[in-house]
Design an enzyme around this catalytic site. Structure first.
Site, short mmCIF file in Angstrom:
data_model
loop_
_atom_site.label_atom_id
_atom_site.label_comp_id
_atom_site.label_asym_id
_atom_site.label_seq_id
_atom_site.Cartn_x
_atom_site.Cartn_y
_atom_site.Cartn_z
CG ASP A 190 -2.19 -0.80 0.96
OD1 ASP A 190 -2.37 -1.28 -0.16
OD2 ASP A 190 -2.99 -0.94 1.92
CE LYS A 191 -0.06 8.30 -2.12
NZ LYS A 191 -1.01 9.20 -2.79
#
Length: 691
Positions: free
Chosen positions: A324-325
Site C-alpha cells: 500500500d501507499k
C-alpha cells in the site's frame, strides 16, 4: 473583463502543470516527509493498514487462503485500480455493428496513452482533497461484519502514521528472508556501457528521441550530429540511444561532410514492450532482481514511475505482492533485460525511492511467492499504562487476533465494493453499472463528482467520460467500455476493466460473508475448536470429530469463503451461511456463474492468526517529529539510532511482528488498541487527518 480573467487563469493553471514545473511539483511532493496522522481517541482508531497480499491469479491455483487470496485493497480503496498490465477483451462476443470504427481507434489510443503512466495531473488534484472529508460517508466495521475481539485487556489510545517512518513494511521472500535495502553497489559487468551514456545526449535530443520512441510525432527517424568525430564518441552515442530508448536502432550516416547518428524504429510498437534480445549478454540472467525502497507510493504507482523514467512498458516488471501507499515499504522487484547499471542511475533521479541489492537471475518473480511481511509500527502518544501495554502485547503474541478482512477490502466510498460483487454474482448487470457510476453522498474527487452528475443526467457514456481528466480509474474504464460496446452489452463493457480488478469486487463479497460468519462462529462457540469445525490437512478441509477435538486448537480452525468447491462446518454456522446467501438472492449450492471468470470456487481461511517474531518496547520522547527508529536508508547513510530519555513529554509503543500473506496489520493493531479501524468512525469523533 471578468470572463477574460477567468479564461486567463484557467490557461495559466493548465500551463503550470506542464514541463519542468510539473516535474518540480512531483519532486516537491515526494520530498515531503510528513504523512497521514490521526489522533486515536477512545472508541476510534486511525489506522489505514499497509497490508500486502497475494494477488488474484494465485487464488485460482490453490484454496489455502492463508497464502493466496487476492487482496483488492490497492487501487479500489482510492477509486483507481492499478493501471499497468494487459487490459483483457470482453468475455462475450459483441455485435459487429456496435460502436464506430474511428471511436474504437480513439479509445484504444487513449488507453495506450494511459498505460504509459504519463498523465498525472488528476493525481495531483486528488492529493489536495481532504481525506477525512472523503471518508465521512464510508463504512464502519459493523457494516462489514467486524464485531469481535479475542483478548480481555483494556484498550488505550495512540497516534498511528504521524510520520512515514511510523509504519514500515519489509517483504518476506519465499526463502523466509526479510528483504532489506543494504547494498547500493552495482554488479561488475564488462559488457555494461560506460557511465557516459547517461550524459552524452542533450535534453533536447532526449526529448526528440522519446517522442520518436513513443510514436508521438510523424518523424520516422532522429539524426544527431557527431560534433567530436571519434569512434569512441560515436560508440557511446549508439549505446546511449539503444539502452535508454528500447525499441530504437541506430546507424551512422555521412551528410554533406558531417557525420550523423540516425535513430529509427526497429520493429514497430511491439519493440517498446519487448526489449531487444540481441543487446543482452548471453551469459547474464535475463532478469535483474533488486530491492525497492519507497515512501508514500503503492507498488503499481512505483512501477509506473520506474517505467516512465526507463522508457519501457510496466508489464516487463514482476513482483511477489503489492504494498500500500501510506508507509515506507521494502520489497523485491524483477525487470526484464534492464541492467543494474541503468536501475542504479535512477537513484540520482528519483526522490523517496532507492534501488539496490542487484542480482541477475534466470526467472522473474511470481505473484504470491512471498511468505508474508514484517511490520514495524509506532503508535505515538499512547495513553495506556505499562501494564495495559504488556497485557495487550502478550495477548497478541500468545493468542493473536481475528483474521478479519480489513476495511481497505471494501472501498472508501458510500458504495462498498461488496455490493458491486454481489450484483455481479446475481447477474444483475444494470445494477453493477449503476453502483459503479451513480452519484454518492460525501465528498469525493471533484472530477468524479462531475462525471457522476453527467451520467445521472444524460446516461451518455461519452459525455460522462469527457468529465474525467484521467480515464484509467474504474469509472473511466467502464464508461469507455459502454462507449465502445453500447448500453445493451454491459457485460462486455465491464470486461474492459482489467481482470484482477473485476475479480476484486466478487472477492470483496466473499470477504464480507466471511467476516460476518466468523463473528457468528466466535459468538456461538468462543475461542475453542468444537465438533463440526473445519481444519486443513494439506490443502484439503476435513471435519473435527468429537473424539479428535482435543487434538486441535483454535489456531487450526478454518472457515470457508463461499464457492462451489468448498465444504461448510457441520454446526449452526453452516445454516447461517445458507441464510445469508439466500437473503442476497444467491444459491449456496450453485456458485458457478454464466461467465466463467465470475464462478467462485471458494477457499479456506484461518479464523485466528498468531503473529510471529513479536517484540515491543515503550519509549519516551519530547519532539513529535523525531523518528523513533532507523529505516534502511538511514542505516545506509550511517545515521546513528535514536537515543531515548528515561522520561519524556510523550510515550510511544514501538512494535514488530510478521504476518502471512492475506492478513491485515490493521486488524492486529485493532486487537491491541480495542478500537474501530474505520475512517468514518474517526471523522464522526472529530479526528483530523494531518498532512
Amino acid at each position: 473583463m471578468w470572463l477574460l480573467l477567468v479564461v486567463l487563469s484557467s490557461l495559466l493553471r493548465i500551463q503550470a502543470w506542464k514541463g519542468s514545473l510539473k516535474c518540480f511539483l512531483e519532486a516537491l511532493k515526494m520530498e515531503m516527509t510528513e504523512v497521514t496522522g490521526v489522533s486515536l481517541k477512545r472508541g476510534s482508531l486511525a489506522v489505514e493498514g499497509n497490508d500486502s497480499m497475494a494477488p488474484a491469479e494465485e487464488a485460482k491455483r490453490q484454496k489455502v487462503l492463508d497464502s493466496c487470496l487476492p487482496t483488492g485493497q490497492d487501487g479500489l480503496e482510492h477509486g483507481s485500480p492499478p493501471t499497468s498490465g494487459h487490459v483483457p477483451g470482453p468475455p462475450e462476443a459483441v455485435n459487429a455493428g456496435q460502436g464506430k470504427k474511428n471511436s474504437d481507434v480513439q479509445l484504444e489510443e487513449e488507453e495506450e496513452e494511459e498505460e504509459d503512466g504519463l498523465s498525472e495531473e488528476a493525481e495531483e488534484e486528488e492529493e489536495a482533497e481532504s481525506f477525512a472529508d472523503m471518508m465521512k460517508h464510508g463504512l464502519t466495521e459493523l457494516d462489514v461484519g467486524i464485531t469481535k475481539f479475542v483478548s480481555s485487556h483494556q484498550g488505550f489510545s495512540g497516534i498511528l502514521k504521524e510520520r512515514y517512518s511510523d509504519f514500515v513494511v519489509h517483504e518476506i521472500g519465499k526463502d523466509g528472508r526479510i528483504s532489506h535495502l543494504d547494498d547500493l553497489s552495482v554488479p561488475v559487468d564488462e559488457e555494461d556501457p560506460s557511465e557516459d551514456v547517461f550524459t552524452v545526449l542533450t535534453a533536447e535530443e532526449k526529448q526528440r528521441l522519446e517522442e520518436l520512441q513513443l510514436f508521438k510525432n510523424k518523424e520516422t527517424s532522429v539524426a544527431i550530429e557527431v560534433v567530436e568525430d571519434t569512434k569512441e564518441k560515436r560508440t557511446v552515442i549508439h549505446q546511449a540511444i539503444k539502452s535508454l530508448f528500447p525499441g530504437l536502432e541506430t546507424k551512422t550516416e555521412d551528410r554533406e561532410g558531417k557525420k550523423y547518428i540516425v535513430a529509427y524504429h526497429a520493429a514497430g510498437k511491439k519493440a517498446l514492450a519487448n526489449p531487444r534480445k540481441h543487446s543482452w549478454p548471453k551469459s547474464r540472467g535475463s532478469y535483474c532482481h533488486f530491492v525497492l525502497y519507497k515512501e508514500n507510493k503503492d507498488t503499481m504507482d512505483a512501477i509506473n514511475v520506474l517505467s516512465k523514467y526507463l522508457r519501457v512498458k510496466p508489464n516487463i516488471f514482476s513482483y511477489m505482492g503489492t504494498k500500500d501507499k501510506r508507509a515506507i515499504t521494502v520489497q523485491e522487484i524483477a525487470v526484464l533485460k534492464i541492467s543494474a547499471q541503468r536501475l542504479a542511475h535512477l537513484n540520482k533521479c528519483l526522490m523517496n525511492f532507492k534501488l539496490g541489492n542487484f542480482s541477475y537471475q534466470k526467472n522473474p518473480l511470481k505473484l504470491g511467492e512471498l511468505q508474508g511481511n514484517h511490520f514495524t509500527v509506532v503508535l505515538r502518544n499512547i495513553t495506556g499504562t505499562d501494564d495495559q501495554v504488556q497485557q495487550a502485547m502478550n495477548s497478541l503474541k500468545e493468542i493473536g487476533f481475528i483474521n478479519y478482512y480489513g476495511m481497505q477490502r471494501f472501498g472508501t466510498t458510500a458504495v462498498p465494493t461488496y455490493q458491486v460483487g454481489r450484483a455481479i454474482l446475481q447477474n444483475s448487470w444494470t445494477e453493477v453499472m449503476d453502483l459503479i457510476l451513480k452519484p454518492r453522498s460525501g465528498a469525493e474527487k471533484g472530477y468524479l463528482v462531475k462525471c457522476r452528475e453527467e451520467w445521472a443526467k444524460s446516461k451518455d457514456p461519452a459525455a460522462a467520460l469527457r468529465k474525467l481528466p484521467v480515464k484509467r480509474c474504474v469509472e473511466g474504464q467502464l464508461l469507455r467500455g459502454l462507449s465502445k460496446y453500447g448500453m445493451k452489452n454491459i457485460v462486455s463493457a465491464f470486461g474492459i476493466i482489467p481482470r484482477n480488478n473485476r475479480l476484486m469486487y466478487i472477492h470483496s463479497y466473499q470477504s464480507y460473508v466471511w467476516n460476518n460468519m466468523v463473528s457468528k462462529r466466535i459468538e456461538e462457540y468462543g475461542l475453542k475448536p468444537v465438533p463440526g469445525d473445519l481444519v486443513l490437512k494439506g490443502a484439503t478441509a476435513t471435519y473435527i470429530d468429537e473424539e479428535d477435538v482435543n487434538n486441535y486448537s483454535i489456531h487450526d480452525v478454518v472457515m470457508p469463503l463461499p464457492g462451489f468447491d468448498v465444504i461448510y462446518p457441520k454446526h449452526k454456522i453452516s445454516e447461517a451461511y445458507r441464510e445469508m446467501l439466500t437473503a442476497d438472492n444467491l444459491d449456496i449450492d450453485n456458485m458457478r456463474h454464466k461467465i466463467r471468470d465470475y464462478s467462485l470456487s471458494g477457499a479456506y481461511r484461518k479464523i485466528i492468526i498468531r503473529p510471529q517474531n513479536v517484540s515491543w518496547e515503550v519509549v519516551a520522547y519530547d519532539d513529535p517529529k523525531i523518528p523513533l527508529f532507523n529505516t534502511d536508508v538511514d542505516n545506509l547513510e550511517g545515521k546513528p539510532p535514536p537515543v531515548f530519555a528515561s522520561e519524556g513529554k510523550y510515550r510511544a509503543l514501538k512494535m514488530d511482528f510478521s504476518l502471512p500473506p492475506s492478513t491485515y496489520a490493521t486488524m492486529a493493531i485493532r486487537e491491541v488498541l480495542k478500537m474501530d479501524t474505520s475512517i468514518k468512525n474517526q471523522t464522526q469523533l472529530n479526528t483530523t487527518w494531518l498532512r
